[in-house]
Design a protein around this motif. Structure first.
Motif, PDB file in Angstrom:
ATOM      1  N   SER A 179      44.219  84.637   7.248  1.00  8.18           N
ATOM      2  CA  SER A 179      43.104  85.172   6.462  1.00  8.18           C
ATOM      3  C   SER A 179      42.632  84.125   5.460  1.00  8.18           C
ATOM      4  N   ASP A 180      41.365  84.232   5.088  1.00  6.87           N
ATOM      5  CA  ASP A 180      40.845  83.354   4.039  1.00  6.87           C
ATOM      6  C   ASP A 180      41.259  83.815   2.653  1.00  6.87           C
ATOM      7  N   ARG A 181      41.649  85.066   2.523  1.00  6.36           N
ATOM      8  CA  ARG A 181      42.043  85.569   1.208  1.00  6.36           C
ATOM      9  C   ARG A 181      43.334  84.898   0.782  1.00  6.36           C
ATOM     10  N   ARG A 182      43.475  84.685  -0.510  1.00  8.94           N
ATOM     11  CA  ARG A 182      44.664  84.049  -1.037  1.00  8.94           C
ATOM     12  C   ARG A 182      45.824  85.036  -1.014  1.00  8.94           C
ATOM     13  N   LEU A 183      46.984  84.536  -0.665  1.00 11.80           N
ATOM     14  CA  LEU A 183      48.217  85.331  -0.774  1.00 11.80           C
ATOM     15  C   LEU A 183      48.826  85.028  -2.136  1.00 11.80           C
ATOM     16  N   SER A 184      49.391  86.040  -2.782  1.00 11.62           N
ATOM     17  CA  SER A 184      50.037  85.846  -4.082  1.00 11.62           C
ATOM     18  C   SER A 184      51.041  84.696  -4.033  1.00 11.62           C
ATOM     19  N   ALA A 185      51.008  83.869  -5.056  1.00 12.76           N
ATOM     20  CA  ALA A 185      51.979  82.771  -5.147  1.00 12.76           C
ATOM     21  C   ALA A 185      53.402  83.289  -5.329  1.00 12.76           C
ATOM     22  N   MET A 186      53.552  84.548  -5.737  1.00 14.44           N
ATOM     23  CA  MET A 186      54.901  85.097  -5.864  1.00 14.44           C
ATOM     24  C   MET A 186      55.540  85.289  -4.483  1.00 14.44           C
ATOM     25  N   ILE A 187      54.703  85.358  -3.444  1.00 16.53           N
ATOM     26  CA  ILE A 187      55.207  85.422  -2.063  1.00 16.53           C
ATOM     27  C   ILE A 187      55.161  84.019  -1.450  1.00 16.53           C
ATOM     28  N   SER A 188      53.991  83.378  -1.496  1.00 17.98           N
ATOM     29  CA  SER A 188      53.850  82.072  -0.824  1.00 17.98           C
ATOM     30  C   SER A 188      54.690  80.993  -1.488  1.00 17.98           C
ATOM     31  N   GLY A 189      55.009  81.163  -2.771  1.00 18.43           N
ATOM     32  CA  GLY A 189      55.770  80.141  -3.486  1.00 18.43           C
ATOM     33  C   GLY A 189      57.244  80.454  -3.638  1.00 18.43           C
ATOM     34  N   CYS A 190      57.691  81.524  -3.002  1.00 18.29           N
ATOM     35  CA  CYS A 190      59.102  81.933  -3.131  1.00 18.29           C
ATOM     36  C   CYS A 190      59.920  81.254  -2.041  1.00 18.29           C
ATOM     37  N   ASP A 191      60.920  80.476  -2.437  1.00 17.21           N
ATOM     38  CA  ASP A 191      61.694  79.757  -1.423  1.00 17.21           C
ATOM     39  C   ASP A 191      62.910  80.550  -0.935  1.00 17.21           C
ATOM     40  N   LYS A 192      62.967  81.823  -1.284  1.00 15.34           N
ATOM     41  CA  LYS A 192      64.071  82.662  -0.794  1.00 15.34           C
ATOM     42  C   LYS A 192      63.622  83.618   0.310  1.00 15.34           C
ATOM     43  N   LEU A 193      62.496  83.304   0.896  1.00 15.38           N
ATOM     44  CA  LEU A 193      62.032  84.077   2.044  1.00 15.38           C
ATOM     45  C   LEU A 193      61.345  83.132   3.010  1.00 15.38           C
ATOM     46  N   THR A 194      61.176  83.611   4.240  1.00 13.51           N
ATOM     47  CA  THR A 194      60.438  82.858   5.260  1.00 13.51           C
ATOM     48  C   THR A 194      59.075  83.508   5.423  1.00 13.51           C
ATOM     49  N   LEU A 195      58.023  82.715   5.271  1.00 15.24           N
ATOM     50  CA  LEU A 195      56.658  83.230   5.418  1.00 15.24           C
ATOM     51  C   LEU A 195      56.015  82.585   6.630  1.00 15.24           C
ATOM     52  N   LYS A 196      55.510  83.423   7.530  1.00 10.54           N
ATOM     53  CA  LYS A 196      54.833  82.897   8.717  1.00 10.54           C
ATOM     54  C   LYS A 196      53.511  83.626   8.921  1.00 10.54           C
ATOM     55  N   GLU A 197      52.494  82.868   9.212  1.00 10.52           N
ATOM     56  CA  GLU A 197      51.211  83.475   9.561  1.00 10.52           C
ATOM     57  C   GLU A 197      51.153  83.726  11.069  1.00 10.52           C
ATOM     58  N   TYR A 198      50.358  84.705  11.443  1.00 10.94           N
ATOM     59  CA  TYR A 198      50.112  84.941  12.875  1.00 10.94           C
ATOM     60  C   TYR A 198      48.633  85.182  13.080  1.00 10.94           C
ATOM     61  N   TYR A 199      48.185  84.842  14.257  1.00 14.03           N
ATOM     62  CA  TYR A 199      46.792  85.096  14.578  1.00 14.03           C
ATOM     63  C   TYR A 199      46.705  86.263  15.549  1.00 14.03           C
ATOM     64  N   THR A 200      47.607  86.271  16.513  1.00 15.37           N
ATOM     65  CA  THR A 200      47.661  87.399  17.452  1.00 15.37           C
ATOM     66  C   THR A 200      49.014  88.092  17.303  1.00 15.37           C
ATOM     67  N   LEU A 201      49.097  89.296  17.828  1.00 14.25           N
ATOM     68  CA  LEU A 201      50.376  90.011  17.768  1.00 14.25           C
ATOM     69  C   LEU A 201      51.441  89.295  18.597  1.00 14.25           C
ATOM     70  N   ASP A 202      51.019  88.581  19.640  1.00  8.93           N
ATOM     71  CA  ASP A 202      51.999  87.791  20.395  1.00  8.93           C
ATOM     72  C   ASP A 202      52.590  86.675  19.533  1.00  8.93           C
ATOM     73  N   ASP A 203      51.761  86.069  18.675  1.00  6.10           N
ATOM     74  CA  ASP A 203      52.299  85.075  17.728  1.00  6.10           C
ATOM     75  C   ASP A 203      53.366  85.718  16.843  1.00  6.10           C
ATOM     76  N   ALA A 204      53.045  86.912  16.338  1.00  8.11           N
ATOM     77  CA  ALA A 204      53.992  87.588  15.437  1.00  8.11           C
ATOM     78  C   ALA A 204      55.292  87.895  16.164  1.00  8.11           C
ATOM     79  N   LYS A 205      55.181  88.324  17.424  1.00  8.38           N
ATOM     80  CA  LYS A 205      56.396  88.631  18.208  1.00  8.38           C
ATOM     81  C   LYS A 205      57.228  87.370  18.433  1.00  8.38           C
ATOM     82  N   ASN A 206      56.551  86.263  18.715  1.00  6.94           N
ATOM     83  CA  ASN A 206      57.288  85.004  18.908  1.00  6.94           C
ATOM     84  C   ASN A 206      58.014  84.589  17.623  1.00  6.94           C
ATOM     85  N   THR A 207      57.353  84.794  16.502  1.00  7.02           N
ATOM     86  CA  THR A 207      57.989  84.474  15.218  1.00  7.02           C
ATOM     87  C   THR A 207      59.222  85.352  15.005  1.00  7.02           C
ATOM     88  N   ILE A 208      59.101  86.619  15.341  1.00  3.05           N
ATOM     89  CA  ILE A 208      60.249  87.544  15.213  1.00  3.05           C
ATOM     90  C   ILE A 208      61.392  87.085  16.124  1.00  3.05           C
TER      91      ILE A 208
END
Lengths: 137, 137
Positions: free
Chosen positions: B103-132
């Protein structure tokens, strides 16, 4: 007194949010140091502080959160950041006041059902100020 | 494996959210027990589980969160509840995957800047499944 004022920056905004946030931050300065005073700067709304990395923003804000004596969270808008800050503050047994403009929309049960914070609705900014007076006195 | 799937219920929704959440919850059931499977029930969207008190919902969900082996959080929408769950999960050193539709919208830096989680973007649901797949293997 160190005060962490939490508000939606990248999340939802409503037409009144700017006025609410600037008014409440200014009011809180009567009681102590508002660590997050610059959050109400219109330049960062929706886009954040572009001169800092996301990690730098996160780590600075988290340090402020953990050093604060009290958290005042404006929860009228849906916001991942505000929710995250409340979640972490609860774990550190911080004193937390959540302020919400009266609305027909449902508030997350993770906020309304949490007994480790104080949740108060307000209709006018004077209501919110009175609630702050009561909470911080 | 116990999986806590976190998603916006009372916060923002977008037209694709229903399909995303039902598809990902169904997919996650291949890997273990999805404690929050009922979150995708359309009856609770925007209004929550009306037969339970907010405190009962909060305490049940928090117990699930703390008992989970992994948190999969869908963070495409602004949500106080999802942010709160991530904040508390980080404090408990949970394994956390945040999935976000590009998305073009900004994600909160409290999520995008947190190094205690893994953040992955997806474009299609198949991308999301592959990430899972990658994350849970």
């Amino acid at each position: 007194m160190k005060i962490y004022y939490a508000m939606s920056i990248s999340g939802q905004q409503n037409p009144e949010s700017d006025k609410i946030n600037t008014t409440l931050i200014e009011y809180l300065k009567k009681f102590g140091e508002v660590l997050t005073e610059h959050f109400s700067n219109p330049d960062i709304k929706g886009k954040g502080e572009t001169e800092l990395s996301n990690k730098a923003i996160h780590d600075r804000d988290l340090n402020w959160l953990l050093s604060a004596d009290v958290i005042i969270a404006e929860v009228s808008n849906a916001s991942l950041g505000v929710g995250y800050e409340i979640g972490r503050a609860v774990e550190h047994n911080k004193k937390i006041l959540c302020l919400r403009k009266t609305s027909d929309r449902r508030l997350s049960a993770m906020i309304s059902g949490c007994d480790k914070l104080t949740l108060k609705e307000y209709y006018t900014l004077d209501d919110a100020k009175n609630t702050i007076n009561e909470f911080l006195k």
